[in-house]
Write an enzyme that holds these catalytic residues in place. Structure first.
Site, PDB file in Angstrom:
ATOM      1  CD  GLU A  97     -10.027   3.984  -0.958  1.00 46.77           C
ATOM      2  OE1 GLU A  97     -10.936   4.384  -0.211  1.00 46.77           O
ATOM      3  OE2 GLU A  97      -8.904   3.632  -0.504  1.00 46.77           O
ATOM      4  CG  ASP A 148      -2.308   0.595   0.866  1.00 47.05           C
ATOM      5  OD1 ASP A 148      -2.327   1.770   0.444  1.00 47.05           O
ATOM      6  OD2 ASP A 148      -3.337  -0.091   1.004  1.00 47.05           O
ATOM      7  CG  HIS A 183      -4.426   2.093  -2.016  1.00 43.55           C
ATOM      8  ND1 HIS A 183      -4.424   2.790  -0.837  1.00 43.55           N
ATOM      9  CD2 HIS A 183      -5.722   2.035  -2.428  1.00 43.55           C
ATOM     10  CE1 HIS A 183      -5.680   3.135  -0.526  1.00 43.55           C
ATOM     11  NE2 HIS A 183      -6.480   2.706  -1.473  1.00 43.55           N
TER      12      HIS A 183
HETATM   13  C1  TNX Z   1     -10.873   1.825   2.336  1.00 41.38           C
HETATM   14  S1  TNX Z   1     -11.555  -0.949   1.372  1.00 41.38           S
HETATM   15  C2  TNX Z   1      -9.788   1.187   1.775  1.00 41.38           C
HETATM   16  C3  TNX Z   1      -8.577   0.972   2.599  1.00 41.38           C
HETATM   17  C4  TNX Z   1      -8.693   1.598   3.959  1.00 41.38           C
HETATM   18  C5  TNX Z   1     -10.076   1.352   4.512  1.00 41.38           C
HETATM   19  C6  TNX Z   1     -10.261   1.853   5.905  1.00 41.38           C
HETATM   20  C7  TNX Z   1     -10.559  -0.546   0.357  1.00 41.38           C
HETATM   21  C8  TNX Z   1     -10.554  -1.430  -0.768  1.00 41.38           C
HETATM   22  N1  TNX Z   1      -9.825   0.569   0.544  1.00 41.38           N
HETATM   23  O1  TNX Z   1      -7.452   1.450   1.900  1.00 41.38           O
HETATM   24  O2  TNX Z   1      -7.717   1.047   4.790  1.00 41.38           O
HETATM   25  O3  TNX Z   1     -11.021   1.961   3.675  1.00 41.38           O
HETATM   26  O4  TNX Z   1     -11.487   1.447   6.449  1.00 41.38           O
END
Ligand code: TNX
Length: 523
Positions: free
Chosen positions: A319, A187, A257
């Site tokens: 994301e 990440d 990420h």
């Molecule tokens: C969203 S769930 C994210 C993570 C974070 C999390 C915290 C996801 C696929 N991405 O990068 O750690 O929320 O709740």
């Protein structure tokens, strides 16, 4: 309810099993395990017989012989049971004269032995000798899981967790009959797996100079943080999991990420120098779409696939902000050349390249909800963390899904409304009862669509979880509730029954040295 049915329920609840089996029929009397007992390892049962023997040693002090000829605890695999019990089922009979466990596979036999362990006094889970009478009540259990994917996730990027604790976590998962460990290895805040071809990934990418403790107002630890797993560590963990019938599903995040990788190799991003990120959230620094970057990722996946036998390889996909691709002449030219109408389609193209590569190696890609943006790659499976719509779109187009929604499976959320009563967390509110109520099959699904739901899993994101003991506090007992969601038949799911059994199950966790969250005092 009829008085006799109530009585039967009371008796069966006194067994206090978690997750509750498919069929339980209490029988007369009980069986006593003594130092004269022995394990009869029938066909296909050698490995599990030795595991059972090992589990029983510390608390009882009995070194039970494992033999092919005799023993009052008889174990066997009978693959003809697959037609009725599926790939992971078992039949367990406890009578005063002996115990018999027959699995439809070695995994089934393993689960049967886990259940047998729970039939004994909870002190059987003690790591040290206990003076006790080791009896199990008479019962016949016929059991099989509801779902084939019963998963537990762990983020080791945000905060590194030591190998020894990963092994403990795997033992705990196995005791709850989970069979997938989704290992979030990379990440923005840390790259945690050794890749031989690209040593800077860990030399640079596994270290950051600070850690955010509170988001708003920002507060930092002021200390560096680092850690990674060597390929030898990974092999050990994968083998340890396999012995417990757990498949480790590795996750290598892309195209978002990715800042830790970009910190190690700036040419993978926008070409600027970046540090391994010290704060949390969604990050603008993402992999670029150059051929060399895709080749780099394929090289990484080659080493990953060599280490992890899992059919599914997780490529993240969540994301991914599109600002850098919007600003990049190279990305824009690529979109024109490929006839893609926007950056979402470019993300989809990116994932399709990886899907084709992973499929060419005989594996399957899985990714978070956003890999749906711009169309799902043909063989890909979806891990649904966002709303129901993604799950619906995926199963209706014939794709497999794993349900992992924030609403019911995010164990980084608070367990009580009053946040001052718990360690600082990312936010949210996910009490035990809500986890227990999770239903992975959406009401809108037809029977055929429901078959595409492989199962569900809980998520343990570790932004604010720095210690294994805190991870245990967040995971348990919510993992016990999710274990029952994914294992037990829907019809037998009953909060009243679960809350009656749970305190006894927590005794087992106490014996195993788990720092679980205590239950709220009753009314
Ligand atoms: C969203 S769930 C994210 C993570 C974070 C999390 C915290 C996801 C696929 N991405 O990068 O750690 O929320 O709740």
């Amino acid at each position: 309810m009829l008085a006799s049915a109530v009585a039967a329920l009371m008796v069966s609840q006194s067994l206090n099993l978690v997750p509750w089996p498919d069929h339980v029929t209490p029988g007369p009397g009980s069986f006593q395990l003594t130092d004269r007992s022995g394990i009869l390892a029938g066909r296909g049962a050698d490995v599990v017989a030795n595991q059972l023997r090992t589990w029983l040693v510390p608390a009882t002090g009995f070194a039970l012989p494992v033999s092919k000829r005799r023993g009052d605890v008889s174990l066997a695999v009978d693959s003809t049971l697959r037609s009725t019990l599926g790939d992971e089922g078992y039949r367990l009979r406890v009578e005063p004269g002996g115990v018999s466990v027959v699995g439809s596979s070695t995994a089934g036999l393993f689960y049967g032995c886990q259940t047998l362990r729970q039939l004994l006094p909870s002190a059987i889970f003690s790591p040290t000798r206990v003076d006790s009478t080791w009896t199990a009540p008479g019962v016949e259990i016929v059991d099989r899981p509801r779902f084939r994917w019963r998963g537990a996730h762990l983020d080791v990027s945000r905060n590194f967790m030591p190998k020894a604790w990963i092994l403990k976590y795997l033992d705990l998962l196995a005791a709850h009959k989970f069979n997938r460990f989704h290992w979030h290895l990379t990440d923005d805040q840390g790259w945690r797996i050794e890749i031989k071809k690209y040593p800077m990934l860990t030399e640079v990418g596994s270290k950051r100079k600070d850690t955010m403790l509170v988001y708003d107002p920002p507060k930092y630890s002021g200390e560096p943080h680092e850690g990674f797993y060597t390929q030898e560590d990974v092999k050990e963990i994968v083998a340890y999991a396999a012995e417990r019938f757990i498949t480790v599903v590795p996750e290598i995040e892309m195209p978002g990420h990715a800042q830790a990788a970009i910190a190690a190799y700036p040419e993978l991003g926008d070409g600027e120098e970046h540090e391994v990120w010290t704060k949390w959230g969604v990050n603008e620094n993402v992999f670029n779409v150059k051929d060399e970057t895709l080749d780099f990722l394929k090289d990484v996946l080659d080493e990953v696939m060599a280490l992890f036998p899992s059919q599914f390889i997780h490529v993240g996909g969540d994301e991914c902000p599109k600002a850098q691709w919007k600003a990049s002449a190279f990305a824009q030219a690529k979109m024109t050349k490929l006839g893609l109408k926007d950056e979402h389609e470019l993300q989809s193209w990116f994932i399709r390249q990886m899907d084709a590569y992973i499929a060419s190696k005989g594996r399957r890609l899985i990714g978070w909800s956003e890999i749906l943006e711009g169309g799902l790659a043909p063989g890909a499976a979806l891990m649904v963390w966002l709303g129901d719509e993604g799950a619906e779109a995926a199963v209706k187009s014939g794709h497999d899904v794993v349900m992992a929604q924030t609403t019911h499976t995010y164990f980084d959320y608070y367990q009580v409304k009053d946040r001052t009563k718990e360690p600082h967390s990312i936010g949210g509110f996910l009490p035990l009862e809500k986890v227990y109520a999770y239903e992975p099959i959406l009401p809108s699904f037809s029977e055929a669509e429901a078959k595409h739901v492989m199962g569900a899993q809980f998520q343990l994101w570790t932004e604010y979880i720095r210690e294994p003991s805190h991870a245990e506090y967040m995971a348990f007992p919510r993992a016990c509730a999710l274990a029952e969601v994914v294992w037990s038949p829907k019809e037998s799911r009953n909060w009243q029954s679960f809350s009656t059994r749970l305190p006894f199950h927590l005794d087992r966790l106490t014996q195993m040295g788990v720092n679980f969250r205590q239950l709220d005092p009753g009314p």
